[in-house]
Scaffold this active site. Structure first.
Site, short mmCIF file in Angstrom:
data_model
loop_
_atom_site.label_atom_id
_atom_site.label_comp_id
_atom_site.label_asym_id
_atom_site.label_seq_id
_atom_site.Cartn_x
_atom_site.Cartn_y
_atom_site.Cartn_z
N ALA A 162 39.72 97.42 63.07
CA ALA A 162 40.82 96.80 63.81
C ALA A 162 41.75 96.05 62.88
CB ALA A 162 40.26 95.86 64.88
N GLU B 183 44.25 98.95 61.12
CA GLU B 183 45.06 99.93 61.85
C GLU B 183 46.27 99.30 62.52
OE1 GLU B 183 44.47 103.77 64.80
OE2 GLU B 183 42.78 102.42 64.45
N SER C 51 47.93 96.52 61.60
CA SER C 51 48.92 96.16 60.58
C SER C 51 49.57 97.40 59.97
CB SER C 51 48.26 95.34 59.48
OG SER C 51 47.87 94.07 59.97
N CYS D 226 44.02 88.80 70.74
CA CYS D 226 43.59 89.31 69.44
C CYS D 226 43.23 88.20 68.46
CB CYS D 226 44.69 90.19 68.85
SG CYS D 226 44.32 90.79 67.20
N GLU E 45 50.57 89.01 56.99
CA GLU E 45 50.77 90.28 56.29
C GLU E 45 52.19 90.80 56.47
OE1 GLU E 45 46.35 92.38 56.25
OE2 GLU E 45 47.69 92.73 57.95
#
Length: 396
Positions: free
Chosen positions: A233, A236, A238, A345, A354
């Site tokens: 998780a 994928e 990002s 999340c 990021e």
């Protein structure tokens, strides 16, 4: 009864049916891919309310739980279901152990290491001969290498992880290849956890191992399940946001200067990209534990499945003026790109950091970046749980 609309006619907008459904009712009954009925929720207010409603369960093991995409039925039979597919108090037990690892302060402290990862990959990109697939060369390796840093996976093994990650989300991978890639990752992590059990370090997996030994709160297999979830998780989401976000910014070049001038403006760009793209559209799936009355006479009955459509809610004109417009200067505090409520999340702060580092650095290093093919020729991920683009050829 219609089927669940999933294809985006315009690559950057939700399926056009969503707007019509928002007008007609707060929830609409549809058929999923396997023919089972479920409710889809398209309005923002109802989406937020239902995501915090204890009468809806997120436990995938419950009979009748809605499965949106083919191939996900096996989730119900897994020996160790990911904790994000559990309800409190099981879900709460895991989340409390992990929440401290994903605070804004801890992830801001990780920012210099993320910057080094991005700089190194862009150095490599600068030596390549365009056109280059930005997904494979940059969008996927960035989060893969960052999650390795966070978990405490040795840098010497990063190529192993990148290769398996590419297989797992590559367009042409067979089910057997994907299964083998995940198996290889599981075997590696199992061995790594045993090494950290003997020699813990200052990293997330070591802290989980120490916590398990000290309190007996988690078994080895439970920690292994958490590690696999964070690894998969964690990259994928990002990876898809980097590639699709880059494409969006290239379509709005007047917004690119905002990435350099002010950190507040940069954060606005990232938040609007999260709202505007809403790549995790069908992720929040639930099953009703009791009857729930909505407006317009809609009644969700106990035992019925519910799919809360993030892209529909984030493009609700009742909440966001001109939602079809990419506007980084709008207020986006209410978007639900990362879900809402107890299942929101856990890694959302990591994704934000990021994306901030990636977009600021990418466009500073490559001010003449452009897509090498017409946008209509790009292969978009209409058939995947997380929306994005399979390949993004770029030149500069």
């Amino acid at each position: 009864m219609t089927t669940l609309p999933m294809r985006r006619t315009c690559p950057f907008d939700p399926p056009p049916e969503y707007a019509k459904l928002r007008v007609e009712a707060p929830a609409t009954k549809v058929r999923l891919h396997d023919g089972t009925p479920a409710w889809i929720v398209t309005r923002h207010a109802e989406a937020r309310a239902l995501l915090t409603d204890p009468r809806l369960s997120g436990d995938v093991r419950r009979p009748g739980f809605p499965i949106v995409l083919p191939g996900q039925e096996g989730l119900r039979q897994q020996e160790h279901v990911p904790f994000v597919k559990m309800d409190p108090p099981e879900h709460t037990r895991y989340r409390r152990m992990l929440i401290g690892e994903f605070t804004v302060a801890r992830l801001n402290a990780l920012r210099p290491r993320i910057q080094r990862v991005v700089d190194r990959l862009l150095d490599d990109l600068a030596t390549a001969s365009p056109p280059v697939d930005l997904v494979e060369a940059f969008a996927l390796p960035v989060p893969s290498m960052v999650i390795c840093e966070l978990l405490g996976i040795p840098y010497a093994d990063h190529e192993f992880f990148e290769e398996r990650s590419r297989i797992a989300i590559r367009r042409g991978s067979t089910p057997e290849q994907i299964h083998r890639a995940f198996y290889d990752l599981m075997v590696y992590l199992d061995r790594l956890l045993k090494r950290k059990d003997r020699n813990p370090a200052d990293d997330l997996l070591s802290r989980l191992v120490v916590e398990r030994e000290r309190t007996g709160a988690l078994s080895h297999d439970e920690i292994l399940s958490v590690a696999m979830l964070l690894l998969t998780a964690g990259h994928e989401t990002s990876a898809n946001m980097i590639s699709l976000g880059t494409l969006t910014l290239l379509r709005h070049p007047e917004r690119i200067p905002l990435l350099q001038t002010d950190p507040t403006l940069l954060r606005g760009v990232v938040e609007e990209l999260l709202r505007y793209l809403s790549i995790a559209d069908t992720v929040p799936t639930r099953i009703a534990l009791a009857d729930i009355e909505l407006d317009d006479g809609v009644r969700i009955r106990a035992g019925e499945g519910v799919v809360i459509l993030i892209a529909a809610a984030n493009h609700d004109e009742r909440t966001f003026a001109h939602p079809e417009t990419f506007d980084p200067e709008r207020t986006t505090r209410q978007h639900i790109a990362f879900g809402y409520g107890v299942h929101q999340c856990l890694g959302q702060n990591l994704v934000r950091v990021e994306l901030e580092v990636v977009f600021r650095t990418l466009f500073a290093r490559f001010p003449n970046l452009r897509v090498a093919v017409p946008v209509e020729d790009l292969p978009f991920r209409h058939d995947a749980e997380l929306y994005g683009v399979w390949e993004l050829p770029v030149e500069w």
